[in-house]
Motif scaffolding. Structure first.
Motif, PDB file in Angstrom:
ATOM      1  N   UNK A   4       1.017  -1.135   0.559  1.00  0.00           N
ATOM      2  CA  UNK A   4      -0.249  -0.129  -0.317  1.00  0.00           C
ATOM      3  C   UNK A   4       1.113   1.431  -0.453  1.00  0.00           C
ATOM      4  N   UNK A   7       1.887   1.915  -3.479  1.00  0.00           N
ATOM      5  CA  UNK A   7       0.964   2.411  -4.517  1.00  0.00           C
ATOM      6  C   UNK A   7       1.466   3.346  -4.203  1.00  0.00           C
ATOM      7  N   UNK A   8       1.021   4.288  -2.764  1.00  0.00           N
ATOM      8  CA  UNK A   8       0.942   5.533  -2.726  1.00  0.00           C
ATOM      9  C   UNK A   8       2.271   6.476  -3.336  1.00  0.00           C
ATOM     10  N   UNK A  10       3.971   5.520  -5.480  1.00  0.00           N
ATOM     11  CA  UNK A  10       4.382   5.228  -7.007  1.00  0.00           C
ATOM     12  C   UNK A  10       3.694   6.593  -7.763  1.00  0.00           C
ATOM     13  N   UNK A  11       1.944   6.660  -7.162  1.00  0.00           N
ATOM     14  CA  UNK A  11       0.827   7.692  -7.574  1.00  0.00           C
ATOM     15  C   UNK A  11       1.540   8.891  -7.087  1.00  0.00           C
ATOM     16  N   UNK A  12       2.399   9.551  -6.131  1.00  0.00           N
ATOM     17  CA  UNK A  12       3.176  10.345  -5.836  1.00  0.00           C
ATOM     18  C   UNK A  12       4.391  10.856  -6.797  1.00  0.00           C
TER      19      UNK A  12
ATOM     20  N   UNK B  89      -3.484  14.003 -12.787  1.00  0.00           N
ATOM     21  CA  UNK B  89      -4.143  12.473 -13.022  1.00  0.00           C
ATOM     22  C   UNK B  89      -5.826  12.225 -13.907  1.00  0.00           C
ATOM     23  N   UNK B  97      -6.190   4.477  -8.523  1.00  0.00           N
ATOM     24  CA  UNK B  97      -5.455   4.505  -7.657  1.00  0.00           C
ATOM     25  C   UNK B  97      -6.234   4.197  -6.560  1.00  0.00           C
ATOM     26  N   UNK B 100      -6.913   0.678  -6.176  1.00  0.00           N
ATOM     27  CA  UNK B 100      -5.841  -0.212  -5.635  1.00  0.00           C
ATOM     28  C   UNK B 100      -5.526   0.079  -4.091  1.00  0.00           C
ATOM     29  N   UNK B 101      -6.005   1.026  -3.777  1.00  0.00           N
ATOM     30  CA  UNK B 101      -5.988   1.205  -1.912  1.00  0.00           C
ATOM     31  C   UNK B 101      -7.131   0.414  -1.599  1.00  0.00           C
TER      32      UNK B 101
END
Lengths: 261, 238
Positions: A4, A7-8, A10-12, B89, B97, B100-101
């Motif tokens: 998790x 994931x955060x 990667x998005x940032x 995005x 996003x 996935x979370x």
């Protein structure tokens, strides 16, 4: 948990890599040191022997390298918490079934990645400057690389933690910008002081920021260090980074992060 | 199903929600009606776990009030006050996003993303960055995000604020379809017409307390008034 956080992170990283103005600004900050040193090198070339000029410039370079570890992630840090609060995207994020400290670790990793990138750009810039300006370092390149890996990369982690903690205390981008800009001066002040101050106590070598400055300067001027010193410094810096990250994560657990002042 | 039991919350010694209780059954739309500052938003935030209540509890479906908060969050979809989208995005990336979370696997994520995009007619803008979207498009994207993991409970905080008439009508239609599929919907509003058009039951909140609960007709008869507006005024204005 790590998944998790990744994931955060990667998005940032994707999100902020698209912020062209912010990326350009970070690049300019990271390359500021090499440009200044290049200009100074051109100015003093006729007045000093090559070795002497290199020694003076090595002191300057180590200060700029410290600063570079902080500036790379500054824009990301201010946007990732304070900016999210201001844009009201933090609330939906925190409603996901993910522990808040995992979200914080993800944000921290992304800031640290940008800090490390700033550091690498800075060092590459210095590499180009030293080649083109005809300067040479007297130190052992292997020891220098080891010190950079063990001491400077943990400094990127510490910079990310400090910036994240400050960002959690700010309610708006503007506020974060004000305080985070000041934080960048901390390594500069410490670095400049240590470049000119003589008789620095031995234990300063183990202090995060000060230790990195002293070790880098020593190695660039041809000195030598036992392997254990950068290792200890890196360990202590990482420990400090984790402690500050813990404090920042604690802030994210509170109601005030969403609604308070 | 959402059961709110004796919920209380204060900020800086100011009581915002005081001993509030109500039940929102599955397959129905419950309107939380109150004037500005009545405690509606704080109540919704406590239900979804963004704020911790000082006392009282919230039961979600068959989960006990002391069930793991993360488990409870999986049962809830929420669209609270602002859209909170990531402007750099695209619509699809925002959804992926959050999916996935939410712990959706890749095939689930693909299916669910396609499903909510189709449900809210977002196909044309799915690959556009959300920074350039209109208010209505952003609201639909935020709603898609809230519905992505297929929650059985949906919380909406004044979702029609700032929307044009066609978008409001489209939103109402989506909410009715969700209700008919068994979803428990709680939405706050201070627009009486909106509540009357959509809600199966209404909870009127004043000064953080529940002053009336029932269908719009029951509320009117309880307040001995002809219209919901008169009932609201009679029940909430001291």
């Amino acid at each position: 948990m790590l998944n998790e956080s990744l994931i955060v992170a990667q998005k940032e990283i994707v999100d902020h890599a698209r912020d062209v103005r912010s990326v350009i600004s970070s690049l300019m900050y990271a390359l500021m040191g090499p440009v200044v040193v290049f200009l100074v090198a051109l100015a003093v070339r006729s007045q000093f022997r090559a070795g002497a000029a290199s020694e003076v410039l090595a002191g300057m370079m180590s200060v700029f390298t410290l600063v570079a570890a902080f500036v790379g992630g500054m824009n990301v840090a201010m946007d990732t918490i304070a900016g999210e609060r201001e844009r009201h995207s933090l609330l939906p994020l925190l409603l996901n079934p993910v522990p808040r400290h995992d979200i914080m670790i993800g944000k921290w990793l992304s800031i640290a990645a940008f800090c490390a990138a700033g550091l690498i750009v800075n060092l590459l810039g210095f590499g180009v400057v030293f080649t083109t300006a005809g300067l040479r370092l007297t130190g052992d390149a292997g020891a220098l690389l080891l010190a950079l890996a063990l001491g400077m990369l943990p400094l990127a982690l510490l910079a990310a933690s400090l910036q994240l903690l400050i960002a959690t205390l700010c309610r708006s981008l503007k506020e974060a910008q004000t305080y985070l800009s000041m934080i960048v001066f901390a390594p500069m002040l410490i670095g400049m002081f240590l470049v000119f101050y003589r008789g620095v106590p031995e234990w300063f070598n183990l202090l995060p920021i000060a230790g990195q400055q002293l070790q880098l300067e020593l190695l660039m001027k041809g000195g030598s260090l036992p392997f254990s010193e950068p290792l200890w410094l890196g360990g202590l810096t990482t420990a400090a980074a984790l402690l500050i990250l813990f404090l920042a994560a604690d802030r994210l657990e509170r109601d005030e992060i969403l609604y308070g002042n | 199903m959402i059961k709110v039991q004796s919920l209380s919350k204060s900020f800086n010694h100011r009581q915002v929600v005081a001993n509030l209780s109500f039940e929102a059954p599955s397959g129905s739309i419950t309107g939380l009606l109150g004037a500005n500052g009545a405690g509606k938003t704080t109540t919704l935030r406590m239900i979804c776990g963004a704020l911790q209540p000082q006392s009282g509890s919230v039961v979600i479906d068959d989960l006990e009030p002391d069930a793991a908060p993360l488990k409870r969050r999986r049962r809830i979809g929420a669209l609270l006050d602002h859209m909170g989208l990531y402007g750099r995005l695209t619509v699809r990336e925002n959804l992926v996003y959050f999916g996935r979370l939410q712990g959706l696997t890749s095939p689930e994520l693909k299916d669910r993303t396609a499903s909510v995009i189709a449900m809210l007619a977002l196909e044309a803008i799915a690959d556009r960055r959300t920074a350039g979207l209109s208010q209505g498009e952003r609201m639909k994207t935020a709603l898609a995000r809230a519905l992505l993991h297929g929650p059985r409970n949906l919380l909406l905080d004044e979702p029609t604020n700032g929307l044009d008439v066609p978008t409001v009508r489209a939103l109402r239609e989506v909410l009715r379809r969700l209700r008919d599929s068994g979803v428990c919907i709680v939405f706050s509003s201070h627009v009486l017409e909106e509540v009357r058009a959509l809600c199966d039951q209404v909870v009127i909140v004043a000064a953080g307390q529940c002053v009336a609960q029932g269908s719009p007709d029951e509320i009117c008869s309880q307040a001995e008034t002809e219209t919901l507006e008169d009932a609201f005024v009679r029940l909430t204005v001291c």
